[in-house]
Design a protein around this motif. Structure first.
Motif, PDB file in Angstrom:
ATOM      1  N   GLY A  42       0.819  -1.209   0.000  1.00 11.63           N
ATOM      2  CA  GLY A  42       0.000   0.000   0.000  1.00 11.63           C
ATOM      3  C   GLY A  42       0.849   1.253   0.000  1.00 11.63           C
ATOM      4  O   GLY A  42       0.570   2.223  -0.722  1.00 11.63           O
ATOM      5  N   TYR A  43       1.912   1.239   0.805  1.00  9.84           N
ATOM      6  CA  TYR A  43       2.864   2.359   0.850  1.00  9.84           C
ATOM      7  C   TYR A  43       3.488   2.592  -0.521  1.00  9.84           C
ATOM      8  O   TYR A  43       3.584   3.739  -0.989  1.00  9.84           O
TER       9      TYR A  43
ATOM     10  N   LEU B 165       1.019   4.219  -3.009  1.00  5.62           N
ATOM     11  CA  LEU B 165       0.793   5.630  -2.688  1.00  5.62           C
ATOM     12  C   LEU B 165       1.997   6.491  -3.055  1.00  5.62           C
ATOM     13  O   LEU B 165       1.870   7.518  -3.727  1.00  5.62           O
ATOM     14  N   ILE B 166       3.183   6.072  -2.597  1.00  3.69           N
ATOM     15  CA  ILE B 166       4.389   6.846  -2.851  1.00  3.69           C
ATOM     16  C   ILE B 166       4.736   6.851  -4.339  1.00  3.69           C
ATOM     17  O   ILE B 166       5.202   7.858  -4.887  1.00  3.69           O
TER      18      ILE B 166
ATOM     19  N   THR C  47       2.422   9.589  -5.803  1.00  8.05           N
ATOM     20  CA  THR C  47       2.746  10.977  -5.441  1.00  8.05           C
ATOM     21  C   THR C  47       4.120  11.391  -5.954  1.00  8.05           C
ATOM     22  O   THR C  47       4.297  12.536  -6.399  1.00  8.05           O
TER      23      THR C  47
ATOM     24  N   GLY D  54      -0.433  12.035   0.771  1.00  7.17           N
ATOM     25  CA  GLY D  54      -0.044  10.677   0.377  1.00  7.17           C
ATOM     26  C   GLY D  54       1.142  10.178   1.164  1.00  7.17           C
ATOM     27  O   GLY D  54       1.167   9.023   1.611  1.00  7.17           O
ATOM     28  N   SER D  55       2.136  11.037   1.357  1.00  6.22           N
ATOM     29  CA  SER D  55       3.326  10.633   2.106  1.00  6.22           C
ATOM     30  C   SER D  55       3.003  10.369   3.566  1.00  6.22           C
ATOM     31  O   SER D  55       3.547   9.456   4.182  1.00  6.22           O
TER      32      SER D  55
ATOM     33  N   GLY E 215       1.322   7.016   3.515  1.00  9.69           N
ATOM     34  CA  GLY E 215       2.236   5.989   3.030  1.00  9.69           C
ATOM     35  C   GLY E 215       3.382   5.722   3.987  1.00  9.69           C
ATOM     36  O   GLY E 215       3.682   4.563   4.303  1.00  9.69           O
TER      37      GLY E 215
ATOM     38  N   MET F 104       4.459   2.345   6.086  1.00 10.37           N
ATOM     39  CA  MET F 104       5.800   1.757   6.040  1.00 10.37           C
ATOM     40  C   MET F 104       6.388   1.611   7.445  1.00 10.37           C
ATOM     41  O   MET F 104       6.950   0.570   7.795  1.00 10.37           O
TER      42      MET F 104
ATOM     43  N   GLU G 181      10.407  -3.702   0.329  1.00 11.78           N
ATOM     44  CA  GLU G 181      10.388  -2.327  -0.183  1.00 11.78           C
ATOM     45  C   GLU G 181      10.827  -2.240  -1.637  1.00 11.78           C
ATOM     46  O   GLU G 181      10.595  -1.226  -2.295  1.00 11.78           O
TER      47      GLU G 181
ATOM     48  N   ILE H 242       8.539  -0.873  -4.498  1.00 12.59           N
ATOM     49  CA  ILE H 242       8.264   0.527  -4.854  1.00 12.59           C
ATOM     50  C   ILE H 242       8.723   0.847  -6.281  1.00 12.59           C
ATOM     51  O   ILE H 242       8.148   1.715  -6.941  1.00 12.59           O
TER      52      ILE H 242
END
Length: 312
Positions: free
Chosen positions: A18-19, A22-23, A26, A237-238, A241, A245, A261, A264
């Motif tokens: 999910g993080y 989102l990241i 953005t 968003g950050s 996110g 994380m 990670e 991403i």
């Protein structure tokens, strides 16, 4: 023997995915922000917006911002903040591929720190997962990520080492902190760095190129509506996110979370395709498969009942 900290790797996998989505979304709009404004103003403005949003959420959701160990929170925030400053600073004189490849050495450093500083068992599966994931990163970034090595190329690796230390600190130093406390510390530190950068570039201004090439060298610029809007999107968003994380690193081993990670990169590539129509080369697709395989190896190993090392 100290009690074993509960480990929830599968839940952490969901949080990190999910993080990443989102990241990845953005961060694709940083190119819009960078057209007319600077990195330091971006960090400072984003922090103000993020803190305002957090201030509204705290009473509504019953969040706790007061740290259990303020020194640990400040130390972790400083480490992660320095990692991001070095990362973005290196972009001023190194290709993006080299900088990104350096930062994504972090899982290797996580395993080394976890093993030699805290005595955690790392096992062959996680070692293999890091190797597979890193090969995937190189394929996604392209062969240029391994060219042009110089003394300056050490900086992104230093950023990766600091990022890794900050990730280990999340679980080892701050296991009782709320995610919102660590998020506030992270944004606060970046906001402080942003303020320092703006003041320095206002007192000693640099001649910056137009467009994204001048992103790191600009001081204060009168904010435009696109800048304010996309910085707000970045802040919201950050905030969510990074909170996801951080929570992931609190509920599973840092070595596992750091390998996850890697997702991403494909998430960012997905949004680049959706938003800007940027297509990936076949080699990059192979790299994404390897990245997914690395994360799956970690998650499936945890589901199979890999023992969790006692926490100090």
């Amino acid at each position: 023997m100290p009690p074993v900290t509960q480990d929830r790797t599968l839940a952490a996998t969901g949080l990190i995915c999910g993080y990443a989505m989102l990241i990845g979304f953005t961060d694709n709009y940083v190119r819009v922000i960078a057209q007319e404004h600077g990195l330091w103003q971006f960090h400072f403005t984003r922090t103000l917006m993020a803190m305002a949003l957090l201030g509204l959420a705290v009473p509504l959701l019953g969040m706790r911002l007061r740290p259990v160990n303020a020194l640990a929170v400040v130390a972790r925030s400083l480490i992660h903040g320095l990692a991001m400053v070095i990362y973005f600073g290196a972009l001023a004189f190194l290709p993006v591929a080299i900088v990104a490849a350096g930062l994504f050495t972090a899982p290797i450093f996580v395993l080394l720190i976890s093993r030699f500083a805290y005595g955690h068992a790392i096992g062959p599966v996680r070692i293999l997962a890091v190797a597979v994931g890193f090969v995937g990163v190189i394929l996604v970034l392209g062969p240029e990520a391994m060219s042009g090595a110089s003394a300056a190329a050490i900086l992104p690796v230093l950023a990766g080492a600091l990022y890794a230390l900050g990730n280990v600190a999340t679980r080892e130093w701050c296991p009782k902190e709320s995610a919102e406390t660590l998020v506030a510390g992270f944004f606060g530190m970046l906001g402080l760095f942003g303020a320092i950068g703006m003041v320095a570039l206002t007192i000693l201004p640099l001649v910056s190129p137009s467009g994204p090439d001048g992103f790191l060298m600009r001081g204060y610029v009168a904010p435009t509506m696109p800048f304010l809007w996309w910085t707000f999107v970045q802040a919201a968003g950050s905030l969510l996110g990074v909170g996801m994380m951080i929570r992931a690193y609190q509920i599973t081993d840092a070595g596992r979370a750091s390998v996850m990670e890697y997702v991403i990169l494909p998430a960012s590539a997905f949004w680049s395709w959706v938003l800007w129509g940027e297509m990936l080369m076949p080699m990059a697709v192979v790299g994404m498969v390897l990245i997914a395989a690395a994360g799956s190896m970690i998650a499936l190993r945890a589901k199979a009942g890999e023992p969790v090392a006692p926490q100090a």
